[in-house]
Motif scaffolding. Structure first.
Motif, short mmCIF file in Angstrom:
data_model
loop_
_atom_site.label_atom_id
_atom_site.label_comp_id
_atom_site.label_asym_id
_atom_site.label_seq_id
_atom_site.Cartn_x
_atom_site.Cartn_y
_atom_site.Cartn_z
N LEU A 39 0.80 -1.22 0.00
CA LEU A 39 0.00 0.00 0.00
C LEU A 39 0.83 1.27 0.00
N GLY A 40 2.11 1.15 0.29
CA GLY A 40 2.92 2.35 0.48
C GLY A 40 2.95 2.71 1.95
N THR A 56 2.89 15.44 7.09
CA THR A 56 2.22 16.26 8.09
C THR A 56 1.92 17.71 7.68
N HIS A 70 0.16 18.34 4.16
CA HIS A 70 -1.21 17.89 4.28
C HIS A 70 -2.16 19.07 4.52
N ASN A 122 -7.84 7.25 0.30
CA ASN A 122 -6.53 6.99 0.89
C ASN A 122 -6.07 8.09 1.83
N SER A 123 -7.01 8.60 2.59
CA SER A 123 -6.70 9.71 3.49
C SER A 123 -7.71 9.66 4.62
N ARG A 179 -5.02 13.01 10.44
CA ARG A 179 -4.20 13.73 9.47
C ARG A 179 -2.91 12.99 9.15
N ILE A 187 -0.54 9.74 7.54
CA ILE A 187 -0.48 9.01 6.27
C ILE A 187 -0.83 7.55 6.56
N ILE A 188 -1.66 6.95 5.69
CA ILE A 188 -1.94 5.53 5.88
C ILE A 188 -1.15 4.69 4.87
N GLY A 189 -0.98 3.43 5.21
CA GLY A 189 -0.19 2.56 4.36
C GLY A 189 -0.07 1.22 5.04
N ALA A 246 0.31 6.44 10.28
CA ALA A 246 1.50 6.98 10.96
C ALA A 246 1.11 8.30 11.60
N PRO A 292 1.07 11.97 12.52
CA PRO A 292 1.72 13.08 11.82
C PRO A 292 2.70 13.82 12.71
#
Ligand code: SRM
Ligand SMILES: Cc1cc2nc3c(=O)[nH]c(=O)nc-3n(C[C@H](O)[C@H](O)[C@H](O)COP(=O)(O)OP(=O)(O)OC[C@H]3O[C@@H](n4cnc5c(N)ncnc54)[C@H](O)[C@@H]3O)c2cc1C
Ligand code: SF4
Ligand code: FES
Lengths: 845, 130
Positions: free
Chosen positions: A518-519, A550, A553, B27-28, B67, B69-71, B80, B82
């Motif tokens: 998925l990255g 972060t 975003h 994806n957010s 806020r 990042i997903i993965g 993760a 932020p």
């Protein structure tokens, strides 16, 4: 559980540090804490006592956050001195008659200035230099004086001399030893120091034994010396060393040293198990430490002991670096070459008034000590060599000789660091600990961080941790994995090529064709940056938004409490009053904390996510733009005022800086990019500390590249000289694109250069001589980026669907109730954790 | 406690309707308010799944996880933080860097085109396929 009583005698620097550390520890709640503070005020910064003379107030010097003791329920008896300890009954009695029983007692009584018993030493106008009251007396006495003498030419004596000089007195330093700062520095260094200090107008008398102080003929006092000479003066300031304040301990029958000091063991316990002593009153291994850092170490040791940990105080390094009357002086380890067989290298430069000495072991491999006078730039590196026993280079003196070829000199690579070297200071993780974890099977950064906690605090050590990992893996014959992360078997450079060559426009495309899974938070921002550098799309498009780190975003910098800071662009640092008013109005309206940044801009802190679009709407309406402080992109082009105003300027540095900033704004790169332009060699814009620096010359512009401030400063390399504007810009275009193409993720130009095979010469051949035949392409790619610039905030506020991203809740217009501010110096600041417990947070819902 | 909640939840009405599926950015993440809890809701397009965990980051003590990042880390779907970048499993809430830390998860379901969340202690799948 009933609480035990812990009494601390002395609220000086170390006593306070002890209480602060204790208050932040798990065992705080086990104790009822009481402290006696003899001075009329709570602990203050004695180290910076002299700042009192340059306008700092007692409040400025205070070490105690207002309300700190109340908040932690610590009882302080200010202006009350402990006068007796009864060890049988376990009580302490104070001058004002308070008697308190203790379960544990900590003595932090510090020391007092030693006044030699010279006849006449008690005369009016004979003073010392230790407390704020002492300073007040000195100021009062100086009002009717013209001459001042300091007895003692050590570290503190010279500081006191500076104070007298600043008070407008004719200043003399009288030293018993044959040279200044005899404890810390050698003869050569002492001579250079004396020379420099005399040049500042202070008269130095060494080898002088004062035998009597009596009435003067013209001035208040006459000092008579053993050699028959005399000195008349109005004030005499004694600074002849310190003596531990062990009188209470002595009276209570605790063991003390023959020359004073309360004897302690490695746990900082006195001869009575229930009593500890810390700071300058404590005698460890027959030594008194007259510096604050060892005292702090002792304080931490006691707190950790109370918490049942195994910690020990095992001595402290007494190396020092300081500025005395503007003169850099440093002393490391065995400065006097007392180790048997020690040999010295000395470098002396009379015209520039520099003195540098290295003391090395008989085999020339270890650094034992050093003395630096006039310039102490090498202090940190030398100290690392000395403390860690790192093997010296073949020519050890290369460490102190000037680097005339402009090279950066000797840094220390990961291999050179010994096992004891500290890699992560946040979690105190040594290189040895990291090697152990690698041996135990941690073969990537993720595992290593989870195992050792290294690099999970401020993150400042990440690059060093990675280089230790790589070098250790290589040593163990394991392949160094250069893959960016588990999702792509490629380096950043490979990914850049894949994106360019295959015309890939989104992360999904890239991972589908060339990756797996998925990255993650490593590859996603890296790919986002590559995509932006290649195609320059709006970063919050649906397919890019989830990749942004972060700060990108939210197009703002996230702060510790989840709010954001806002930095509008101020090209070249030039700002109109109207722009300032616009920023001020926004700051007032939204109640934002306002600060000038370290890079010539204004930062507005404390905006909630949902406020960002409205705030930016107002800023943009006033003509301001995004400053990209949130992005790995061009930050600022710092400028000095230049030839337009400055009497020395040879060209228009502001004009060029603005042009450069507008040219490269929004350019995304592997890491942030900083630039500066100075109007002449005085270099007020500090261009040689930037990724790209430009300095005006009589014949054009000199271009510097790959400088860095920050964690590991690197002086920029001179890349080309006397360029015209057009060539200059062409070179910078090529330089930036080449860096973007080839650098690793989060690698600043400085580190990139250090790792570039062929180094500066190779880079010159690529950029200047077009050795790879790619310059036309680089320029064209740069032109494409410049041509597609957009202010991301302008795009955001004009698109309703994008503005929606900035709500805190998707199903409510309420703000985040966890964000609470308090007032400090007339502005907001986030609440600290301990304050939050006291402020009732309203629950929404 | 748990059982009571689970039982309640089986009744219609204990689910809180938060938004339309279309409102979830691909994806957010977004943050939803459920009673007095802040819930981070993520929509992963690859497996067409919606996840819901606490928005509160126990390391920074700020409400920010939505806020992040997903993965995935070795196949485990994560977000993760932020702020200090710790990873939390979106299925279990477990922190990967610190075995002693685990954040709450929330039951999720999709009814029609609406995303609905259950309560904090409730038993239920903390993720839901579309
Ligand atoms: C706001 C500011 C401090 C201030 O109040 O003055 C600042 C604040 C931060 N700096 Fe800085 N730096 C600021 C000027 C600097 C400077 C001075 C300069 O630019 O002239 C430096 C040294 C110069 C240099 O970079 O070479 C500097 C070296 C760093 C570093 C170390 C970089 C390095 O290569 O070693 C980091 C960490 C990093 O980037 O990995 C950092 C990271 C940060 C971060 C982003 C840390 C973080 O992730 O939260 C801070 C948050 C920014 C924010 O706005 O919330 N900041 N930082 C300054 C913003 C300048 C501006 O107008 O944009
Ligand atoms: C001008 C100056 C410059 C200095 N510069 C440096 C420097 O650059 N670097 C460095 O490392 N160090 C420097 N020092 C030394 C540093 O200030 C000391 O190492 C440090 O203050 C020691 O802390 P302490 O708590 O042990 O003692 P102190 O700070 O002296 O505190 C002891 C306190 O205990 C109080 N006390 C004593 N007896 C009693 C009693 N019976 N009852 C109640 N209270 C009592 C005293 O009044 C005093 O307030 C400097 C000192 C001076 C004076
Ligand atoms: S660098 Fe030169 S032109 Fe610029 S302010 Fe300094 S002296 Fe003046
Ligand atoms: S120094 Fe390692 S995380 Fe701060």
């Amino acid at each position: 559980m009933t609480k035990q009583t812990l009494v601390v005698i002395g609220n000086g620097m170390v006593g306070h540090h002890f209480l602060e550390t204790l208050a932040g520890s798990d065992v705080r709640d086990r104790y009822e804490i009481v402290t006696f503070c003899e001075e009329p005020r709570l602990a203050y910064d004695r180290v910076h006592l002299s700042a009192y003379f340059s306008g700092k107030t007692a409040a400025d010097l205070s070490l105690v956050q207002s309300g700190f003791y109340e908040q932690h329920g610590i009882t302080v008896h200010v202006g009350d001195k402990a006068v007796a300890i009864d060890r049988d009954r376990r009580t302490v009695t104070s001058e004002k008659g308070i008697e308190i029983g203790y379960d544990r007692l900590v003595l932090a009584t510090g020391s007092y200035p030693f006044v030699p018993p010279i006849p006449g030493h008690e005369r009016k106008g004979c003073l010392v230099y230790r407390t704020i009251e002492d300073l007040e007396q000195i100021v009062a006495a100086a009002q009717t004086a013209t001459i001042g003498a300091v007895v003692g030419g050590g570290l503190l004596g010279l500081e006191a001399a500076k104070a007298l000089k600043d008070l407008g007195l004719d200043t003399h330093v009288v030293e018993f030893a044959p040279r200044l700062m005899a404890v810390q520095i050698d003869e050569g260094g002492g001579a250079m120091l004396r020379h420099k200090i005399e040049a500042l107008g202070v008269q130095v008398h060494t080898g002088k034994n004062t035998t009597n102080i009596g009435d003067g003929d013209e001035r208040r006092h006459k000092m008579q010396f053993a050699d028959g000479e005399e000195l008349e003066t109005d004030i005499i300031l004694f600074s002849a060393g310190i003596r531990p304040r062990d009188e209470l301990a002595r009276a209570a029958g605790l063991e003390t040293g023959p020359r004073g000091g309360i004897v302690i063991d490695n746990q900082c316990r006195t001869s009575d198990d229930a009593i500890h002593a810390i700071g300058e009153c404590a005698l460890w291994n027959e030594r008194i430490f007259g510096l604050v850092a060892p005292g702090y170490q002792m304080a931490r040791t006691v707190v950790e002991r109370l918490a049942g940990k195994e910690s020990q105080f095992t001595g402290a390094d007494m190396s020092t670096k300081l500025k005395l009357m503007g003169v850099d002086v440093a002393s490391i380890g065995d400065a006097h070459a007392r180790t048997p067989g020690a040999r010295c290298y000395t470098y002396q430069n009379e015209p520039r008034e520099l003195y540098k000495k290295m003391v090395v072991s008989a085999d020339g491999k270890q650094l034992l000590g050093a003395v630096l006078v006039g310039d102490a730039a090498e202090y940190d590196t030398l100290l690392q060599y000395c403390l860690n026993g790192i093997e010296l280079p073949i020519d050890p003196d290369s460490l102190i000789l000037p680097q005339r070829d402009g090279s950066a000199g000797f840094g220390l690579g990961p291999d050179a660091l010994p096992d004891s070297a500290q890699i992560c200071s946040c979690y105190s993780v040594s290189k040895g600990r990291i090697c152990e974890a690698i041996d135990a099977g941690c073969s990537d950064l993720f595992a290593l961080k989870a195992e050792t906690s290294a690099s999970t605090g401020c993150g400042g050590c990440a690059a060093l941790l990675k280089s230790v990992l790589d070098s250790e893996l290589a040593k163990r014959g394991l392949e160094v994995n250069t893959d960016i992360c588990e999702h792509f078997p490629y380096t950043r450079q490979d990914l850049y090529h894949l994106v360019r060559v295959n015309d890939i426009r989104s992360f999904d495309e890239l991972i589908e064709q060339h990756g797996r899974g998925l990255g993650c938070d490593i590859c996603k921002p890296a790919v986002a940056s590559i995509l932006a550098a290649c195609w320059n799309d709006y970063v919050l498009n649906d397919e890019h938004a989830g990749l942004q780190d972060t700060n990108d975003h939210a197009l703002a910098n996230m702060q510790k409490n989840g709010t954001y800071s806002i930095v509008p662009r101020v090209p070249g640092g030039e700002i109109t009053p109207d722009q300032m008013i616009a920023m001020a109005e926004v700051a007032k309206k939204y109640n934002l904390y306002t600060k000038i940044t370290g890079a010539q801009r204004i930062d507005l802190f404390g905006a909630r996510l949902e406020q960002l679009p409205d705030i930016w709407k107002e800023l943009i309406d006033a003509g301001l733009e995004s400053g990209h402080a949130y992005a790995k992109a061009l930050r600022t082009v710092k400028s000095c005022v230049g030839s337009t105003w400055c009497r020395y300027g040879v060209d228009d540095s502001v004009g060029l800086a603005i042009e450069l900033e507008n040219r490269y704004k929004g350019l995304r790169a592997p890491h942030k990019l900083k630039m500066a332009v100075s109007g002449c060699t005085r270099e007020c814009a500090e261009a040689q500390g930037k990724d790209v620096g430009v300095i005006a010359t009589e014949n054009g512009w000199n271009l510097y590249v790959c400088g860095n401030g920050g964690m590991k400063p690197r002086h920029a390399d001179l890349f080309a000289t006397d360029l015209d504007r057009e060539t200059l810009i062409r070179y910078i275009d090529r330089f930036f694109m080449f860096y973007i193409k080839t650098a690793d993720r989060l690698q600043r130009t400085s580190v990139w250069m250090e790792n570039l095979e062929g180094g500066l010469d190779y880079l010159k051949s690529v950029i200047i001589d077009d050795r790879l035949g790619i310059c036309a392409e680089l320029e064209q790619q740069m032109a494409a980026i410049i041509g597609t610039y957009q202010c991301e905030w302008k795009t955001t506020i004009s698109d309703e669907s994008k503005r929606k991203r900035f709500r805190h809740f998707i199903n409510s217009d309420l703000p985040d109730s966890n964000i609470v501010f308090v007032d400090e110096r007339g502005q907001i600041r986030p609440t600290r954790e301990e304050e939050r417990k006291h402020i009732r947070v309203a629950v929404v819902g | 406690m748990k059982n009571v909640n689970a039982a309640k939840q089986n009744r219609e009405g204990q689910w809180v309707d938060v938004c339309a599926v279309e409102e979830l950015p691909p994806n957010s993440g977004v943050c939803a308010l459920v009673a007095d809890s802040q819930v981070a809701v993520f929509y992963l397009t690859k497996d067409k799944t919606i996840y819901a965990v606490d928005n509160y980051d126990p390391f920074s003590k700020a409400n920010v996880l939505s806020r992040g990042i997903i993965g995935d880390v070795k196949g485990e779907v994560v977000v993760a933080s932020p702020i200090y970048k710790q990873h939390f499993s979106l299925k279990s809430g477990q922190c990967l860097e610190d075995a002693s830390v685990r954040i709450a998860t929330y039951p999720v379901r999709v009814v029609g085109d609406r995303v609905q969340l259950g309560h904090r202690e409730a038993v239920g799948q903390p993720f839901c396929r579309r």
